[in-house]
Structure formats: structure tokens, C-alpha cells
Design an enzyme around this catalytic site. Structure first.
Site, PDB file in Angstrom:
ATOM      1  N   TRP A 129       0.570 -11.816  -4.251  1.00  0.00           N
ATOM      2  CA  TRP A 129       0.052 -10.563  -3.462  1.00  0.00           C
ATOM      3  C   TRP A 129      -0.168 -10.963  -1.879  1.00  0.00           C
ATOM      4  O   TRP A 129      -1.497 -10.758  -1.371  1.00  0.00           O
ATOM      5  CB  TRP A 129      -1.395 -10.022  -4.106  1.00  0.00           C
ATOM      6  CG  TRP A 129      -1.678  -8.725  -3.717  1.00  0.00           C
ATOM      7  CD1 TRP A 129      -2.604  -8.240  -2.960  1.00  0.00           C
ATOM      8  CD2 TRP A 129      -0.655  -7.565  -4.126  1.00  0.00           C
ATOM      9  NE1 TRP A 129      -2.384  -6.616  -2.753  1.00  0.00           N
ATOM     10  CE2 TRP A 129      -1.233  -6.224  -3.566  1.00  0.00           C
ATOM     11  CE3 TRP A 129       0.510  -7.285  -4.860  1.00  0.00           C
ATOM     12  CZ2 TRP A 129      -0.805  -5.023  -4.004  1.00  0.00           C
ATOM     13  CZ3 TRP A 129       1.009  -6.044  -5.090  1.00  0.00           C
ATOM     14  CH2 TRP A 129       0.491  -4.851  -4.618  1.00  0.00           C
TER      15      TRP A 129
ATOM     16  N   ASN B 177       0.888  -1.214  -0.022  1.00  0.00           N
ATOM     17  CA  ASN B 177      -0.060   0.024  -0.012  1.00  0.00           C
ATOM     18  C   ASN B 177       0.906   1.235   0.055  1.00  0.00           C
ATOM     19  O   ASN B 177       0.441   2.348  -0.867  1.00  0.00           O
ATOM     20  CB  ASN B 177      -0.932   0.034   1.163  1.00  0.00           C
ATOM     21  CG  ASN B 177      -2.012  -0.856   1.047  1.00  0.00           C
ATOM     22  OD1 ASN B 177      -2.956  -0.694   0.193  1.00  0.00           O
ATOM     23  ND2 ASN B 177      -2.229  -1.878   1.755  1.00  0.00           N
ATOM     24  N   ILE B 178       1.938   1.304   0.595  1.00  0.00           N
ATOM     25  CA  ILE B 178       2.429   2.671   1.284  1.00  0.00           C
ATOM     26  C   ILE B 178       3.073   3.466   0.056  1.00  0.00           C
ATOM     27  O   ILE B 178       3.629   4.515   0.448  1.00  0.00           O
ATOM     28  CB  ILE B 178       3.328   2.631   2.390  1.00  0.00           C
ATOM     29  CG1 ILE B 178       4.748   1.696   2.233  1.00  0.00           C
ATOM     30  CG2 ILE B 178       2.573   2.003   3.392  1.00  0.00           C
ATOM     31  CD1 ILE B 178       5.467   1.802   3.276  1.00  0.00           C
ATOM     32  N   MET B 179       3.097   2.832  -1.302  1.00  0.00           N
ATOM     33  CA  MET B 179       3.729   3.703  -2.046  1.00  0.00           C
ATOM     34  C   MET B 179       2.732   4.665  -3.187  1.00  0.00           C
ATOM     35  O   MET B 179       2.969   4.944  -4.100  1.00  0.00           O
ATOM     36  CB  MET B 179       4.845   3.101  -2.966  1.00  0.00           C
ATOM     37  CG  MET B 179       6.202   2.777  -1.939  1.00  0.00           C
ATOM     38  SD  MET B 179       7.246   1.758  -2.857  1.00  0.00           S
ATOM     39  CE  MET B 179       8.197   2.720  -3.773  1.00  0.00           C
ATOM     40  N   LYS B 180       1.450   4.152  -2.697  1.00  0.00           N
ATOM     41  CA  LYS B 180       0.214   4.616  -3.398  1.00  0.00           C
ATOM     42  C   LYS B 180       0.232   6.184  -3.014  1.00  0.00           C
ATOM     43  O   LYS B 180       0.704   6.609  -2.155  1.00  0.00           O
ATOM     44  CB  LYS B 180      -0.967   3.867  -3.215  1.00  0.00           C
ATOM     45  CG  LYS B 180      -0.780   2.446  -3.630  1.00  0.00           C
ATOM     46  CD  LYS B 180      -2.089   1.599  -3.152  1.00  0.00           C
ATOM     47  CE  LYS B 180      -1.715  -0.065  -3.440  1.00  0.00           C
ATOM     48  NZ  LYS B 180      -2.841  -1.053  -2.880  1.00  0.00           N
TER      49      LYS B 180
ATOM     50  N   ASN C 264      -2.272   2.149 -13.436  1.00  0.00           N
ATOM     51  CA  ASN C 264      -2.743   0.797 -12.853  1.00  0.00           C
ATOM     52  C   ASN C 264      -4.306   1.168 -13.203  1.00  0.00           C
ATOM     53  O   ASN C 264      -5.015   2.033 -13.047  1.00  0.00           O
ATOM     54  CB  ASN C 264      -2.637   0.771 -11.399  1.00  0.00           C
ATOM     55  CG  ASN C 264      -2.742  -0.322 -10.830  1.00  0.00           C
ATOM     56  OD1 ASN C 264      -2.745  -1.472 -11.317  1.00  0.00           O
ATOM     57  ND2 ASN C 264      -3.174  -0.486  -9.310  1.00  0.00           N
ATOM     58  N   GLU C 265      -4.670  -0.040 -13.780  1.00  0.00           N
ATOM     59  CA  GLU C 265      -6.203  -0.272 -13.871  1.00  0.00           C
ATOM     60  C   GLU C 265      -7.082   0.973 -14.612  1.00  0.00           C
ATOM     61  O   GLU C 265      -7.780   1.559 -14.079  1.00  0.00           O
ATOM     62  CB  GLU C 265      -6.887  -0.443 -12.554  1.00  0.00           C
ATOM     63  CG  GLU C 265      -6.327  -1.460 -11.732  1.00  0.00           C
ATOM     64  CD  GLU C 265      -6.955  -1.853 -10.461  1.00  0.00           C
ATOM     65  OE1 GLU C 265      -7.926  -1.231 -10.051  1.00  0.00           O
ATOM     66  OE2 GLU C 265      -6.724  -2.662  -9.717  1.00  0.00           O
TER      67      GLU C 265
ATOM     68  N   GLU D 281       0.396  -9.503  -8.928  1.00  0.00           N
ATOM     69  CA  GLU D 281      -0.201  -9.717  -7.753  1.00  0.00           C
ATOM     70  C   GLU D 281      -0.997 -10.934  -7.783  1.00  0.00           C
ATOM     71  O   GLU D 281      -2.109 -10.880  -7.198  1.00  0.00           O
ATOM     72  CB  GLU D 281      -1.412  -8.516  -7.779  1.00  0.00           C
ATOM     73  CG  GLU D 281      -0.729  -7.120  -7.985  1.00  0.00           C
ATOM     74  CD  GLU D 281      -1.706  -5.926  -7.886  1.00  0.00           C
ATOM     75  OE1 GLU D 281      -2.835  -6.303  -7.447  1.00  0.00           O
ATOM     76  OE2 GLU D 281      -1.263  -5.015  -8.258  1.00  0.00           O
TER      77      GLU D 281
ATOM     78  N   HIS E 269       4.785   0.385  -6.905  1.00  0.00           N
ATOM     79  CA  HIS E 269       3.456   0.242  -6.994  1.00  0.00           C
ATOM     80  C   HIS E 269       2.845   1.440  -6.125  1.00  0.00           C
ATOM     81  O   HIS E 269       2.983   1.326  -4.991  1.00  0.00           O
ATOM     82  CB  HIS E 269       2.904  -1.029  -6.568  1.00  0.00           C
ATOM     83  CG  HIS E 269       1.708  -1.327  -6.643  1.00  0.00           C
ATOM     84  ND1 HIS E 269       0.958  -1.524  -7.930  1.00  0.00           N
ATOM     85  CD2 HIS E 269       0.502  -1.284  -5.887  1.00  0.00           C
ATOM     86  CE1 HIS E 269      -0.404  -1.649  -7.711  1.00  0.00           C
ATOM     87  NE2 HIS E 269      -0.619  -1.523  -6.324  1.00  0.00           N
TER      88      HIS E 269
HETATM   89  C1  XIL Z   1      -4.948  -3.832  -2.316  1.00  0.00           C
HETATM   90  C2  XIL Z   1      -4.360  -4.101  -1.151  1.00  0.00           C
HETATM   91  O1  XIL Z   1      -4.017  -5.300  -0.781  1.00  0.00           O
HETATM   92  C3  XIL Z   1      -5.187  -3.700   0.310  1.00  0.00           C
HETATM   93  O2  XIL Z   1      -4.718  -3.747   1.475  1.00  0.00           O
HETATM   94  C4  XIL Z   1      -5.906  -2.304   0.327  1.00  0.00           C
HETATM   95  O3  XIL Z   1      -6.968  -2.181   1.159  1.00  0.00           O
HETATM   96  C5  XIL Z   1      -6.562  -2.131  -1.335  1.00  0.00           C
HETATM   97  O4  XIL Z   1      -5.670  -2.249  -2.113  1.00  0.00           O
HETATM   98  N1  XIL Z   1      -5.024  -4.321  -7.259  1.00  0.00           N
HETATM   99  C6  XIL Z   1      -3.870  -3.424  -6.758  1.00  0.00           C
HETATM  100  C7  XIL Z   1      -3.385  -3.506  -5.538  1.00  0.00           C
HETATM  101  O5  XIL Z   1      -3.259  -2.862  -7.991  1.00  0.00           O
HETATM  102  O6  XIL Z   1      -2.925  -2.042  -5.350  1.00  0.00           O
HETATM  103  C8  XIL Z   1      -4.778  -3.643  -4.599  1.00  0.00           C
HETATM  104  O7  XIL Z   1      -4.071  -4.034  -3.322  1.00  0.00           O
HETATM  105  C9  XIL Z   1      -5.304  -4.884  -5.018  1.00  0.00           C
HETATM  106  C10 XIL Z   1      -5.974  -4.642  -6.309  1.00  0.00           C
END
Ligand code: XIL
Length: 374
Positions: free
Chosen positions: A334, A84-87, A165-166, A286, A120
Site C-alpha cells: 500500500w 484514492n481516486i477510484m473511490k 470493502n470492509e 494493501e 478499488h
Molecule cells: C487510505 C488511503 O491510503 C489514504 O490516503 C486515505 O486518506 C484513506 O484511505 N483500507 C482501504 C484503503 O481499503 O482504501 C485505505 O486507503 C486504507 C485502509
């Protein structure tokens, strides 16, 4: 957990321990505990795991307070991703206030232990800070500040980035998925990036990331693209456009939050091969395998453990069979322990999607992976 009569419970445990070194499943059946020495030693491509890490007063399961989790990661993995922490919500929670300390600690720990870092994620519609979502100024400049500052900060210490991403919806509109747009057009999960910049935000983000850290490999990352469907078609079309314009993209990240019975191994292999045909790298970013996607399987049985082992094995095989060595970006799971998996929170059901159980013992799944690593 179902309560077993004491005598039965101790029999199950002693059979497990003496016969095959097992832990008892919730149903009392012994589940084998494999003794794989090291996944990374078996693999010629990066073997990665997402790890939880503390951030200010959030994420109490952070690896920095868990030596036993650190040991497992050091033993089996040569790459980590910060879960999570690099978001953006964590790394720039307020405009201009970049909070790198916790991510720096994690990256330093990895580097000190000869573990590489896949970073990420730079540009994503989710886990954005609210100031960013609601930004009223020039979005291209705001994106440039975020991407450039973050990519530059970790330059030389991370080997790759999920840049975007996505970007796509899960629909099928004449064989293609549409771009995430407004919430109304995207099932409640629209993209402020697309709304403000149109689809050009994607090439722009790659150019900015490359300008800041030309040594990092740059990925587009998404889920539900491993079933060879409309969403993959859109990702491939986007890749063609990026490549035609000489945009610095190195590969496609397949998140692969898959089910035990979906998609087929054949569809997964075909999806990988279509990316390979573009000359792009394939990275499994993941991976986890839901064993209870519909909420109708409430205990993890020895039969399910075996089913999961076979499933992990066929996915790793599809990867090595379809992706040549020079285009392998690596395989990342993941999470390490089932206890830390995001899946139960996401589906609302118990699940056991990973390679280690909640006591950090190996599950049969790890043997499925080990059997196909090359
Ligand atoms: C998820 C984490 O695992 C959780 O802890 C958080 O609450 C939500 O995000 N796709 C991604 C990841 O690219 O960043 C996501 O990770 C899962 C889906």
C-alpha cells in the site's frame, strides 16, 4: 531527525556508502541499501503497489508529476491500485456527475507501461460523497447506477475490482463479527449500505459488477482478517452464502495493514488456507508493516530495518506456502515510498512501513520480499 555532530555524520555516511552502499538511519547507524533488480521479474503472481494520483486540486503527491516514482513502479511492479481516486467520493462526487478524467489518465499510464490495474473500490462506507451517504431515494437503484457505470467505464482496462470493502465490524460476538450497521453499533464507522439494504447489498453489488464487466475478477476486501479470528469467520460464512447462491465472487482480498509483531505468521498462513479451502482466490491487497504501532519507537534503526525485512519475508512465505498457484491473486503493497504512506496519518506516529525509504532508495524489507518470491 536528531542532529549529529558534523564529523560523526560524515563518518556514518561514508561508512554506509563505502561498506555496503547504505543510507544512514536517523540514529546514524548505516542501513543497507539492497540492489534488487526487479520484484516483478521474480514473481509469478501480480506484484502490485498502490499509487497516489492527482485528482482535481487534491493529492499533490500524485505519480503523474513524479518521474522518479514512475521509474520505480515500472521497474518493480506489474500491477497498480489507485490509492484514492477510484473511490466513490472522487468518481461520483455529485449525483450523476462521474469524474473519470484523472483515473483514466492513471489507468492509461499503467496500460501504456504494461502494468495491470486492480481497481478499488466500488461499495464502501468510507470516502463516500455526502450526497450518497444521505441519499433519500431507492438505494438499490442508486447502487446499481454507481457500480454499473463505474465498472462499465473501466471494462477491459482493469483486471479486477474490490467490489465490497470492509463490511464487518471488529467485534467478536460468539465467534463472529457483526455487519457494520449504524455508527452507534459500529464504533462510529457504520455502513449506510447495510442500513439501507441489509446484508443483501453484498450479493447485489457482485451481481451488478459482473453484469457490467464479466471479464474482471471480483473480490471482497477487508482488514484484520489475517489473524484467523471472528472477523475472518464472518467473511468465510458470507463467502459460503455467496457461493451457495452462485454469486460471482472470485476471491478474498486481505488488506494486511499489519504490525511488525502481529499477527503471527502462523495465524496469517492459516487464514489464507481457510480461504483457499473454499476454492476462492487470495489476494494481498494493501500490505504494509507498521514498525511503530504504539508510538514508542521514534527512529528507524538498522535493527528495526532487519526486523522489518524478516517480517516481510515471513509474510510472503506464508502466502506462497498456503496459496496454490491457481488461487494466487497477487501481492500489493500500500504505497511505494515511506514518505507517501497513509500509516503516520492513521496512527498519529512516525512510521516506516514500506519497501522504499523517503528518498525512494530500497530498504532491507525489499530483500525480504525478493527472497521468498517464486
Ligand atoms: C487510505 C488511503 O491510503 C489514504 O490516503 C486515505 O486518506 C484513506 O484511505 N483500507 C482501504 C484503503 O481499503 O482504501 C485505505 O486507503 C486504507 C485502509
Amino acid at each position: 531527525m536528531r542532529v549529529l555532530p558534523l564529523a560523526l555524520l560524515s563518518t556514518a555516511i561514508s561508512i554506509g556508502l563505502s561498506a555496503c552502499g547504505g543510507s544512514s538511519s536517523d540514529s546514524g547507524e548505516p542501513i543497507e541499501v539492497p540492489q534488487v533488480e526487479s520484484l516483478k521479474a521474480l514473481s509469478t503472481t501480480y506484484m502490485g503497489a498502490a499509487v497516489p494520483a492527482g485528482y482535481e486540486d487534491q493529492f499533490s503527491n500524485g505519480i503523474e508529476t513524479r518521474p522518479e516514482l514512475q521509474d520505480v513502479v515500472i521497474q518493480h511492479f506489474d500491477q497498480i491500485t489507485a490509492e484514492n481516486i477510484m473511490k466513490s467520493a472522487y468518481i461520483q462526487p455529485r449525483q450523476g456527475d462521474f469524474t473519470f478524467q484523472d483515473a483514466d489518465n492513471l489507468v492509461d499510464w499503467a496500460v501504456d507501461n504494461n502494468i495491470t490495474v486492480h481497481a478499488h473500490a466500488l461499495v464502501w462506507h468510507s470516502q463516500m460523497p455526502s450526497w450518497m451517504e444521505n441519499y433519500q431515494g431507492d438505494w438499490l437503484t442508486m447502487m446499481d447506477t454507481h457500480v454499473s457505470t463505474v465498472a462499465d467505464h473501466f471494462k477491459g482496462r482493469v483486471v479486477s475490482w474490490d467490489v465490497v470493502n470492509e463490511a464487518f465490524n471488529d467485534n467478536d460476538d460468539n465467534g463472529y463479527a457483526t455487519y457494520r450497521d449504524t455508527d452507534a453499533n459500529s464504533g462510529g464507522h457504520g455502513s449506510p449500505w447495510y442500513q439501507n439494504l441489509g446484508k443483501d447489498y453484498i450479493p447485489e453489488a457482485f451481481k451488478m459488477a459482473h453484469a457490467a464487466d464479466s471479464g474482471a475478477e471480483l473480490y471482497y476486501n477487508d482488514y484484520n482478517i489475517e489473524d484467523d479470528g471472528a472477523k475472518l469467520a464472518s467473511v468465510l460464512r458470507m463467502a459460503d452464502e455467496l457461493l451457495a447462491d452462485d454469486i460471482p465472487i472470485d476471491g478474498i482480498g486481505f488488506q494486511m495493514h499489519v504490525n511488525y509483531d502481529w499477527p503471527s505468521a502462523q495465524a496469517i498462513g492459516t487464514s489464507f488456507a481457510k480461504v483457499v479451502a473454499k476454492g476462492l482466490k487470495v489476494k494481498v491487497t494493501e500490505l504494509d508493516i507498521k514498525m511503530n504501532p504504539n508510538g514508542d519507537r521514534n527512529t528507524f534503526t538498522a535493527t528495526m530495518a532487519e526486523e522489518q525485512k524478516i517480517r516481510y519475508q515471513e509474510i510472503i512465505k506464508a502466502y506462497y506456502d498456503n496459496v496454490p498457484a491457481n488461487l494466487r491473486g497477487g501481492i500489493t503493497v500500500w504505497g511505494v515510498s515511506d514518505a507517501d504512506s497513509w500509516i503516520p496519518h492513521f496512527t498519529g506516529h512516525n512510521d516506516w512501513p514500506l519497501l522504499f525509504n523517503s528518498s525512494l532508495e530500497q530498504k532491507p524489507a525489499i530483500e525480504g520480499v525478493a527472497n521468498e518470491l517464486k
